[in-house]
Write a protein that holds these residues in place. Structure first.
Motif, mmCIF file in Angstrom:
data_model
loop_
_atom_site.group_PDB
_atom_site.id
_atom_site.type_symbol
_atom_site.label_atom_id
_atom_site.label_comp_id
_atom_site.label_asym_id
_atom_site.label_seq_id
_atom_site.Cartn_x
_atom_site.Cartn_y
_atom_site.Cartn_z
ATOM 1 N N ARG A 63 6.181 -7.199 -1.112
ATOM 2 C CA ARG A 63 6.572 -8.389 -0.100
ATOM 3 C C ARG A 63 6.428 -9.696 -0.687
ATOM 4 N NH1 ARG A 63 1.481 -8.306 4.094
ATOM 5 N NH2 ARG A 63 2.184 -6.174 4.254
ATOM 6 N N THR A 142 10.767 -6.038 3.819
ATOM 7 C CA THR A 142 10.660 -6.924 4.935
ATOM 8 C C THR A 142 9.711 -5.994 6.056
ATOM 9 O OG1 THR A 142 12.485 -5.685 6.277
ATOM 10 C CG2 THR A 142 13.052 -8.142 4.851
ATOM 11 N N SER A 143 9.252 -4.664 5.751
ATOM 12 C CA SER A 143 8.551 -4.034 6.578
ATOM 13 C C SER A 143 7.188 -3.413 6.028
ATOM 14 C CB SER A 143 9.096 -2.975 7.166
ATOM 15 O OG SER A 143 10.002 -2.077 6.367
#
Length: 261
Positions: A63, A142-143
């Motif tokens: 991330r 993004t997750s």
């Protein structure tokens, strides 16, 4: 069967190694912002296509950023010239390159992947490193359920592709890259979330991947995993071996090949 059969046929009790002099190698590691990840990896794929066999690359997304490693094991005097283009794939990357010992290079992730952490891994082969594949990996970032959850990709080719895919149980000799979706975490309370993320992103990547797989990088077991990994023809050949050498399926704590009834 023992060249990719995943421990289905017996226990290896002795190895004979042919050692090769290696000495120092040339490596480089750089970080790029995720916003520049697509451009950086398309350029990496372009350079890697025509690079000498002594060069290989790897990269991983978290991330936080995109991290790229280049490794050259050929003539020391050529290493810096061959590795240096990866320092400027999408603007100047943050990092360095130079000569190092192979053992030092091999231990660079020891703390990150240390014993006692919690892991899930699932992988697959890529015919090419396409924009669609890169976009899928970027979207996955993004997750991510934990800071160390990652997608790790290694370059293949070279000596791997010198042998026909049909010659051994190992599948994937025509692939250019191998990806591994790998959530890494420490808190047991994150088990459900991390496993769900790993399986979801792996399914998305599998849809963009080649048929066949490498059984050692499949955390899930059971079902048709071995059949899908080897393909119908190889699986049939391996099942004949299994029936001959292990008809009672003693060696079953693996991505199992069931003997014929």
């Amino acid at each position: 069967g023992v060249r990719g059969g995943g421990g289905n046929f017996g226990i290896v009790t002795k190895f004979h190694f042919h050692m090769h002099e290696l000495g120092s190698v040339t490596t480089g590691s750089w970080e790029y912002e995720l916003a520049h990840g697509r451009k950086a990896l398309l350029r990496l794929a372009e350079i890697a296509r025509t690079a000498p066999r002594e060069l290989t690359t790897a990269f991983n997304f978290t991330r936080k950023n995109l991290s790229i490693t280049a490794f050259h094991s050929g003539m020391p005097g050529l290493g810096l010239e061959i590795v240096s283009p990866f320092s400027n794939l999408a603007g100047v990357g943050i990092g360095t390159y130079g000569s190092t010992d192979f053992t030092k290079h091999q231990s660079r992730s020891d703390d990150h992947a240390r014993w006692g952490r919690r892991y899930y891994a699932k992988g697959g082969y890529l015919a090419v490193l396409s924009g669609e594949v890169i976009d899928c990996m970027l979207a996955a970032m993004t997750s991510t359920p934990s800071p160390d959850s990652e997608i790790y990709v290694i370059q293949l080719g070279g000596a791997i592709s010198d042998i026909s895919d049909d010659a051994t149980a190992y599948t994937g000799r025509a692939a250019q890259y191998y990806w591994i979706v790998q959530p890494i975490w420490d808190d047991p309370k994150l088990d459900v979330e991390c496993l769900a993320w790993g399986r979801k992103i792996a399914a998305q990547m599998t849809a963009l991947s080649m048929d066949g797989n490498y059984v050692n990088e499949q955390a899930d077991v059971g079902g048709e995993l071995a059949l899908k990994a080897y393909g119908a023809e190889k699986f049939k050949r391996l099942q004949k071996l299994k029936t001959r050498f292990d008809p009672n399926n003693l060696f079953r704590l693996n991505q199992n090949i069931q003997p014929s009834s």
